[in-house]
Design an enzyme around this catalytic site. Structure first.
Site, PDB file in Angstrom:
ATOM      1  N   HIS A   1       0.831  -1.196   0.000  1.00  0.00           N
ATOM      2  CA  HIS A   1       0.000   0.000   0.000  1.00  0.00           C
ATOM      3  C   HIS A   1       0.873   1.258   0.000  1.00  0.00           C
ATOM      4  CE1 HIS A   1      -2.785   2.935   2.117  1.00  0.00           C
ATOM      5  NE2 HIS A   1      -3.280   2.756   0.909  1.00  0.00           N
TER       6      HIS A   1
ATOM      7  N   ASP B   1      -4.736   3.551  -5.063  1.00  0.00           N
ATOM      8  CA  ASP B   1      -4.906   3.980  -3.675  1.00  0.00           C
ATOM      9  C   ASP B   1      -6.169   4.825  -3.527  1.00  0.00           C
ATOM     10  OD1 ASP B   1      -4.563   4.736  -1.018  1.00  0.00           O
ATOM     11  OD2 ASP B   1      -2.423   5.157  -1.271  1.00  0.00           O
TER      12      ASP B   1
ATOM     13  N   TYR C   1      10.391  13.758 -11.521  1.00  0.00           N
ATOM     14  CA  TYR C   1      11.656  13.021 -11.444  1.00  0.00           C
ATOM     15  C   TYR C   1      12.019  12.710  -9.998  1.00  0.00           C
ATOM     16  CZ  TYR C   1      12.735  13.983 -16.403  1.00  0.00           C
ATOM     17  OH  TYR C   1      12.722  14.028 -17.762  1.00  0.00           O
TER      18      TYR C   1
END
Length: 144
Positions: free
Chosen positions: A22, A66, A116
């Site tokens: 998770h 999620d 990034y």
């Protein structure tokens, strides 16, 4: 072969998706994404010859997004002043809507260099042969 598993998901990729917990994140990078540089602390999986949409659709068949965050899907924002069009994002919205009731509301954008930075903390990065620009996408894993 396994029943119900998209054949584009290699044993290596399935193993990584299963290992993830998770809130772990996975990046699906386009052909220009510096996967090896960003993935120094991640698992890098090569999927050369495949595009991001087909991998995204296959992954979301087995990967829960999620539900405890507002935007579990993140796109790399187009740099200010860059005139690149991103029609692939519409494809992503359709794919996400197919697998998550929130649809495009589950998708957010992250500034390029912040993307990034986030990618450097991802559990895994998939390097694809995607030719569309700004086609990078990051998914945050939920629970089953």
């Amino acid at each position: 072969m396994l029943k119900g598993i998209p054949p584009i998901l290699s044993p290596e990729l399935l193993k990584v998706l299963c290992e993830m917990g998770h809130s772990d994140r996975i990046v699906i990078g386009d052909g220009n994404f510096p996967a090896e540089t960003m993935g120094k602390n991640a698992i890098v999986i090569r999927c050369d010859g495949h595009g991001v949409p087909e991998l995204l659709d296959a992954i979301l068949q087995v990967f829960p997004l999620d539900t405890y965050v507002e935007k579990p899907v993140s796109l790399m924002q187009v740099m200010p002043g860059d005139t690149v069009e991103t029609p692939i994002w519409d494809t992503y919205k359709e794919i996400v809507a197919k697998h998550d009731a929130r649809g495009s509301e589950a998708i957010g954008e992250i500034e390029r260099f912040a993307f990034y930075d986030e990618a450097k903390t991802a559990y895994a990065i998939i390097a694809t042969g995607e030719t569309a620009l700004y086609a990078n996408i990051m998914l945050q894993k939920g629970v089953v």
